[in-house]
Design an enzyme around this catalytic site. Structure first.
Site, PDB file in Angstrom:
ATOM      1  N   HIS A 158       0.960  -1.160  -0.131  1.00  0.00           N
ATOM      2  CA  HIS A 158       0.045  -0.028   0.288  1.00  0.00           C
ATOM      3  C   HIS A 158       0.958   1.379  -0.086  1.00  0.00           C
ATOM      4  CE1 HIS A 158      -3.429   2.354   0.433  1.00  0.00           C
ATOM      5  NE2 HIS A 158      -4.344   1.665   1.027  1.00  0.00           N
ATOM      6  N   ASP A 379      -9.261  -8.675 -17.852  1.00  0.00           N
ATOM      7  CA  ASP A 379      -9.376  -9.928 -18.642  1.00  0.00           C
ATOM      8  C   ASP A 379      -7.874  -9.935 -19.194  1.00  0.00           C
ATOM      9  OD1 ASP A 379      -9.926 -11.740 -20.717  1.00  0.00           O
ATOM     10  OD2 ASP A 379     -11.380 -10.521 -21.567  1.00  0.00           O
TER      11      ASP A 379
END
Length: 440
Positions: A158, A379
């Site tokens: 993070h 994808d």
């Protein structure tokens, strides 16, 4: 559903950038280097059809040529008090990539994927490291399923990326995997964090209530945060369709123009306080992530993938929150957003330069927004995900995307077991407070 143990046919490997990359030290801004961000964001994706591990590794090596800091290593810079300031050694060492197999089908996982459980942690390779900084900034595990599908888990430090930045990186990786030959990235990454350097000398011009404790009318018998951490927590999940959100907006009387996030955040805050049966006089907060990329002057450059958010802070007594109508709670959320300006962000950066502070969680609900970031639009060449979410449910609240419905929210968080059913019930009710009558 308890996940079986994964089978690892071989040890994890390091995937380095596919070509030469700059070797230097990357400065992390004070927004990157906050104490409460020293962990990895862990994403879980379920796909109907697997992509070959070699394709994933090759495409990852390609994208790391551009996002080369993720192939480096976080370290203490030696600057500041006790050398706690973090930076990135861009050494091209590589991301950790593990391949596993699991005696489970995608359909079986989908049956139990509404709420994470502790066994899901098996789906991400556990790095045996003495400290947070010793873990590679990027850790990936692809798990092949019985049915020919796969689960892809990704842990991103993070301190290097926020939600928007990690979505940008993941979309770039997927783009490299789904086409041949190599293509240009959808957005070129902007690495420099100096646009968020503190002023000289630092100049704090705001009070920053997200980091300071609220004065209470009477001594608290306990800190709510400590109480929650001592409880047996269970995950709660609720989906808000566009119709549900419209119904909540209609409760905002007198009418108030508001976003879906503002409406659902206000509703979750009130449901949380109501389920925990908090003392009426208790001062509580709602802290939520707010993207400041377009608030800064000048705006952060396109492709900036570091931490470009601050915590907005709404405040109320429990009594006011629960006894007022929806208009009141939504207005608190809107006012919290409205207070965020370029000067406030600069003041926060300067304050963090002068002292390390943590958000005040003594009586606060924290919401992190993962929806509408494009995290679900991945994808890798075999179709989009069947499921996207976190690897674990935490005590803070996540707003997650709903696959196939851009305008819906899935709310996920962990609550004490003894109030979990009550909280879930309140989330699903269109209640508005005693002023308008409860129930729905």
């Amino acid at each position: 559903m308890e996940i079986p143990d994964c089978y690892y046919p071989s040890e994890p490997v390091l995937v380095a950038p596919g070509g030469p990359t700059p070797k230097h030290t990357l400065y992390l801004s004070n927004l990157d280097d906050q104490i409460f961000l020293r962990f990895s964001i862990k994403y879980l994706y379920l796909f109907k059809r697997a992509v070959g591990a070699e394709i994933l590794k090759l495409s990852l090596s390609r994208v790391l040529e551009e996002y080369y800091p993720l192939a480096g290593r976080v370290r203490a810079s030696g600057e500041g008090d006790r050398g706690e300031k973090l930076e990135v050694d861009c050494n091209g060492e590589g991301a950790l990539f593990a391949e596993a197999f699991l005696d489970l089908t995608a359909a079986e996982f989908l049956e139990g994927c509404r709420r994470p459980n502790r066994s899901w942690r098996k789906l991400l390779y556990r790095v045996d490291a003495p400290s947070f900084v010793a873990v590679p900034p990027l850790v990936v595990q692809v798990t092949h399923l019985q049915c020919g599908g796969m689960i892809l888990c990704i842990a991103i430090c993070h301190c290097l990326c926020d939600g928007i930045g990690s979505a940008q990186f993941l979309q770039a990786w997927a783009a490299q995997a789904s086409v041949k030959p190599v293509v240009d990235l959808p957005i070129s990454p902007f690495h420099c964090r100096h646009v968020l350097k503190p002023r000289v000398p630092p100049h704090i011009t705001f009070s920053h209530p997200e980091f300071t404790s609220l004065p209470q009318p009477e001594p608290l018998p306990f800190l709510l945060s400590q109480f929650l951490q001592c409880q047996h927590l269970v995950p709660i999940s609720a989906t808000f369709t566009p119709e549900d959100i419209l119904r909540l907006k209609k409760l905002c009387v007198p009418s108030l123009k508001c976003t879906s996030f503002e409406t659902v955040a206000a509703h979750v805050w009130r449901s949380w306080a109501r389920a925990l049966d908090l003392p009426p006089s208790l001062q509580i907060k709602l802290l939520f992530s707010f993207n400041v990329r377009e608030k800064l002057e000048p705006e952060l450059p396109e492709g900036f993938y570091g931490n470009g958010f601050v915590l907005a802070c709404a405040e109320s007594t429990v009594e006011q929150l629960l006894n007022s109508n929806t208009h009141y709670s939504v207005k608190q959320v809107q006012e919290a957003k409205g207070r965020i300006t370029d000067e406030l962000v600069r003041s926060l950066v300067d304050m963090l330069e002068m002292r390390k502070v943590k958000p005040d969680l003594s009586a606060s609900l924290v919401i992190s927004q993962w929806s509408k970031l494009g995290l679900e639009d991945l994808d890798f060449g075999e179709g989009g995900p069947l499921h996207m979410g976190p690897l674990a449910s935490e005590i803070y609240c996540l707003f997650l995307p709903v696959i196939g419905d851009f305008y819906a929210f899935n709310v996920l968080m962990s609550m004490p077991e003894k109030v979990a059913d009550k909280f879930e019930q309140y989330l699903k009710e269109s209640w508005s407070g005693e002023g308008e009558g409860e129930g729905g």
